[in-house]
Scaffold this active site. Sequence first.
Site, PDB file in Angstrom:
ATOM      1  N   CYS A  42      -2.019 -11.507 -12.015  1.00  0.00           N
ATOM      2  CA  CYS A  42      -1.028 -10.421 -12.064  1.00  0.00           C
ATOM      3  C   CYS A  42      -1.331  -9.351 -11.029  1.00  0.00           C
ATOM      4  O   CYS A  42      -0.462  -8.948 -10.260  1.00  0.00           O
ATOM      5  CB  CYS A  42      -0.997  -9.812 -13.467  1.00  0.00           C
ATOM      6  N   CYS A  47       2.338 -10.418 -10.169  1.00  0.00           N
ATOM      7  CA  CYS A  47       3.303  -9.356 -10.511  1.00  0.00           C
ATOM      8  C   CYS A  47       3.214  -8.106  -9.628  1.00  0.00           C
ATOM      9  O   CYS A  47       4.235  -7.614  -9.149  1.00  0.00           O
ATOM     10  CB  CYS A  47       3.100  -8.904 -11.959  1.00  0.00           C
ATOM     11  N   LYS A  50       3.871  -8.680  -5.842  1.00  0.00           N
ATOM     12  CA  LYS A  50       5.277  -9.144  -5.788  1.00  0.00           C
ATOM     13  C   LYS A  50       6.231  -7.967  -5.948  1.00  0.00           C
ATOM     14  O   LYS A  50       7.184  -7.821  -5.182  1.00  0.00           O
ATOM     15  CB  LYS A  50       5.477 -10.194  -6.890  1.00  0.00           C
ATOM     16  N   TYR A 177      11.304 -18.564 -11.792  1.00  0.00           N
ATOM     17  CA  TYR A 177      11.036 -17.146 -11.505  1.00  0.00           C
ATOM     18  C   TYR A 177      10.555 -16.956 -10.060  1.00  0.00           C
ATOM     19  O   TYR A 177      11.089 -16.141  -9.320  1.00  0.00           O
ATOM     20  CB  TYR A 177       9.882 -16.648 -12.381  1.00  0.00           C
ATOM     21  N   GLU A 181      12.599 -15.178  -7.028  1.00  0.00           N
ATOM     22  CA  GLU A 181      12.135 -13.842  -6.637  1.00  0.00           C
ATOM     23  C   GLU A 181      11.777 -13.821  -5.148  1.00  0.00           C
ATOM     24  O   GLU A 181      12.188 -12.913  -4.407  1.00  0.00           O
ATOM     25  CB  GLU A 181      10.925 -13.433  -7.483  1.00  0.00           C
ATOM     26  N   HIS A 455      27.342   8.331 -20.295  1.00  0.00           N
ATOM     27  CA  HIS A 455      28.399   8.084 -19.312  1.00  0.00           C
ATOM     28  C   HIS A 455      28.199   8.957 -18.077  1.00  0.00           C
ATOM     29  O   HIS A 455      27.815  10.115 -18.220  1.00  0.00           O
ATOM     30  CB  HIS A 455      29.755   8.406 -19.969  1.00  0.00           C
ATOM     31  N   GLU A 460      26.203   1.547 -20.549  1.00  0.00           N
ATOM     32  CA  GLU A 460      27.028   2.055 -21.650  1.00  0.00           C
ATOM     33  C   GLU A 460      27.897   0.932 -22.226  1.00  0.00           C
ATOM     34  O   GLU A 460      28.312   0.970 -23.380  1.00  0.00           O
ATOM     35  CB  GLU A 460      27.883   3.249 -21.233  1.00  0.00           C
TER      36      GLU A 460
HETATM   37  P1  NDP Z   1       8.830 -22.132 -13.441  1.00  0.00           P
HETATM   38  O1  NDP Z   1       8.368 -23.126 -14.408  1.00  0.00           O
HETATM   39  O2  NDP Z   1       9.576 -20.930 -13.880  1.00  0.00           O
HETATM   40  O3  NDP Z   1       9.712 -22.849 -12.311  1.00  0.00           O
HETATM   41  C1  NDP Z   1       9.274 -23.983 -11.647  1.00  0.00           C
HETATM   42  C2  NDP Z   1      10.422 -24.484 -10.818  1.00  0.00           C
HETATM   43  O4  NDP Z   1       9.991 -25.555 -10.000  1.00  0.00           O
HETATM   44  C3  NDP Z   1      11.567 -25.024 -11.678  1.00  0.00           C
HETATM   45  O5  NDP Z   1      12.767 -24.673 -11.065  1.00  0.00           O
HETATM   46  C4  NDP Z   1      11.320 -26.520 -11.648  1.00  0.00           C
HETATM   47  O6  NDP Z   1      12.496 -27.264 -11.795  1.00  0.00           O
HETATM   48  C5  NDP Z   1      10.802 -26.693 -10.239  1.00  0.00           C
HETATM   49  N1  NDP Z   1       9.964 -27.875 -10.070  1.00  0.00           N
HETATM   50  C6  NDP Z   1       8.936 -28.287 -10.842  1.00  0.00           C
HETATM   51  N2  NDP Z   1       8.393 -29.405 -10.344  1.00  0.00           N
HETATM   52  C7  NDP Z   1       9.098 -29.713  -9.229  1.00  0.00           C
HETATM   53  C8  NDP Z   1       9.042 -30.762  -8.291  1.00  0.00           C
HETATM   54  N3  NDP Z   1       8.140 -31.727  -8.391  1.00  0.00           N
HETATM   55  N4  NDP Z   1       9.939 -30.763  -7.281  1.00  0.00           N
HETATM   56  C9  NDP Z   1      10.858 -29.786  -7.182  1.00  0.00           C
HETATM   57  N5  NDP Z   1      10.970 -28.783  -8.038  1.00  0.00           N
HETATM   58  C10 NDP Z   1      10.099 -28.745  -9.058  1.00  0.00           C
HETATM   59  O7  NDP Z   1       7.513 -21.752 -12.639  1.00  0.00           O
HETATM   60  P2  NDP Z   1       7.165 -20.608 -11.648  1.00  0.00           P
HETATM   61  O8  NDP Z   1       6.079 -21.181 -10.831  1.00  0.00           O
HETATM   62  O9  NDP Z   1       8.358 -20.025 -10.983  1.00  0.00           O
HETATM   63  O10 NDP Z   1       6.584 -19.505 -12.623  1.00  0.00           O
HETATM   64  C11 NDP Z   1       5.557 -19.853 -13.553  1.00  0.00           C
HETATM   65  C12 NDP Z   1       5.576 -18.923 -14.719  1.00  0.00           C
HETATM   66  O11 NDP Z   1       5.030 -17.666 -14.335  1.00  0.00           O
HETATM   67  C13 NDP Z   1       6.964 -18.589 -15.249  1.00  0.00           C
HETATM   68  O12 NDP Z   1       7.441 -19.543 -16.138  1.00  0.00           O
HETATM   69  C14 NDP Z   1       6.727 -17.262 -15.899  1.00  0.00           C
HETATM   70  O13 NDP Z   1       6.247 -17.488 -17.200  1.00  0.00           O
HETATM   71  C15 NDP Z   1       5.664 -16.625 -15.029  1.00  0.00           C
HETATM   72  N6  NDP Z   1       6.255 -15.670 -14.073  1.00  0.00           N
HETATM   73  C16 NDP Z   1       6.883 -14.566 -14.552  1.00  0.00           C
HETATM   74  C17 NDP Z   1       7.446 -13.666 -13.695  1.00  0.00           C
HETATM   75  C18 NDP Z   1       8.151 -12.466 -14.250  1.00  0.00           C
HETATM   76  O14 NDP Z   1       7.971 -12.156 -15.415  1.00  0.00           O
HETATM   77  N7  NDP Z   1       8.971 -11.800 -13.456  1.00  0.00           N
HETATM   78  C19 NDP Z   1       7.377 -13.827 -12.246  1.00  0.00           C
HETATM   79  C20 NDP Z   1       6.711 -15.038 -11.853  1.00  0.00           C
HETATM   80  C21 NDP Z   1       6.177 -15.905 -12.730  1.00  0.00           C
HETATM   81  P3  NDP Z   1      13.127 -27.599 -13.255  1.00  0.00           P
HETATM   82  O15 NDP Z   1      13.809 -26.349 -13.709  1.00  0.00           O
HETATM   83  O16 NDP Z   1      14.087 -28.696 -12.949  1.00  0.00           O
HETATM   84  O17 NDP Z   1      11.991 -28.007 -14.118  1.00  0.00           O
END
Ligand code: NDP
Length: 472
Positions: A42, A47, A50, A177, A181, A455, A460
């Site tokens: 983080c 976080c 980022k 995410y 982002e 407002h 709102e």
């Molecule tokens: P996520 O699990 O959110 O997303 C992973 C993405 O990668 C999905 O779209 C998934 O597709 C895709 N994917 C997985 N494997 C492959 C592959 N082999 N080829 C192509 N695409 C693939 O993971 P992140 O890494 O973005 O984030 C991890 C976690 O970290 C989040 O779930 C969250 O809990 C936390 N996080 C929170 C944030 C916040 O609160 N703002 C910011 C960043 C991270 P599919 O959907 O089809 O599975």
Amino acid sequence: MPRDVDLFVIGGGSGGVRAARTAAATGARVALAEDRRMGGTCVIRGCVPKKLMVFASEFREQAALARGYGWNAEAGAFEWRKFRARLDAELDRLEGVYRNLLTSSGVTIHDARAQVSDPNTVELEDGTRVSARHILVATGGHPMRPDVPNATLGMVSDDIFKMEELPESMLVVGGGYIACEFACILNGMGVEVTQFYRGPQILRGFDDEARDIVARRMREQGIDLQVNTNVVDVRPAGVDRAEGRFSKQNDNGGSASATGSVVAKATNGAERRFASLLFATGRAPNSKDIGLEMAGVAVDRRGAIEVDAYSQTAVPSIYAIGDVTDRINLTPVAIREGQAFTETVFKGNPTAPDHNLVASTVFTQPELGTVGLTEEAAREQEEIEVYSTSFNPMRTAFGDRPNQVLMKLVVSRASRKVLGCHIVSDGAGELIQMVGIAVKAGLTKEDFDRTVAVHPTMSEELVTMQTPTRAT
Ligand code: NDP
């Protein structure tokens, strides 16, 4: 049997640090080992940096809007190196803050890799063995690359913060995410961004209406978002290979260079050159090579440590919290798990961390804030009313770029409780934090309606929507 310490924490991220400090505050003798920088994902490579990048990336759009209001404003060029120097200094400062928090709480810090060698012993990389009444594993997770040829030519999220310069173009792979982002951040900074997502719509698992608006806004801002598309092959672009730029490897086994161009082949066969590539394809728990199997701690198929409601593993003296347990992988959740651990183990007050109705926000532009059930999930569960409104916010009325926000409540027809709230707007993270209190408290649609509007604001709408948009 006397032990060297009452608690040994492996991992100095948000969860581990919170557990160590709160346990030490009860008078317990606590040690903590961290083999990278104190603060964990983080603070050092997630976080915090980022969010600073989000702020940096928003000024171009703000300058454009300012012109609409009569300002003779130009954002000018973004200087990544200048920003990075500030970022590095801020992360150094925060790392220092985390260290001070630990030492001032009386926690002994070991800047070393640690392994569990038996249920009550931790071994440091220099061979020192420390016996502990309890061991807490809080080792977090790491970004994963997909299984495609030459995947190490792509960066992962850890690498973004260490780029020497901003690439001119970037392919972002993934639709979660991190992918969304960074697609927005880099686009805002002036990088030409292409995003591939393998499914039909980004942000799987979020409310469909909200996902559609975020995707539309991302495209309107210039991101070339291609759904139902994945990368099948990556190779170095010839010109850069000749310059030998791919010889640099970082500690993720990838290239930290933003200038190493790649040619990526998509599922539709199209090949294109990108100055840089980011894999944001998910994260995995850091559970390998830390001695868990030796101590008898079970991990699941994905490598997540199996724990009960109190974060205790099958080995009674060993607990685990945070991303290594792959429950809800969010910093504030890991912090709550750390606090609950201390309550349970050091205060004689068994406390299970509450994973229900956790609000979160995707820091896209605009942001997507969410708490509770999506419309789709709620409909599976019971009969619902949906109150949803989407409009152009007043702030951007003088701008020449389209904008759109969403304010949405999902309401139970039987109990009248607000089951979910989904907000797409600038500042949605700040808004959903507040709505999260009301939803967590189990308030009804009528409770929302009794609240007089502020407002003129965007939010709102959350207390003035009278007629359901849809009902089932
Ligand atoms: P996520 O699990 O959110 O997303 C992973 C993405 O990668 C999905 O779209 C998934 O597709 C895709 N994917 C997985 N494997 C492959 C592959 N082999 N080829 C192509 N695409 C693939 O993971 P992140 O890494 O973005 O984030 C991890 C976690 O970290 C989040 O779930 C969250 O809990 C936390 N996080 C929170 C944030 C916040 O609160 N703002 C910011 C960043 C991270 P599919 O959907 O089809 O599975």
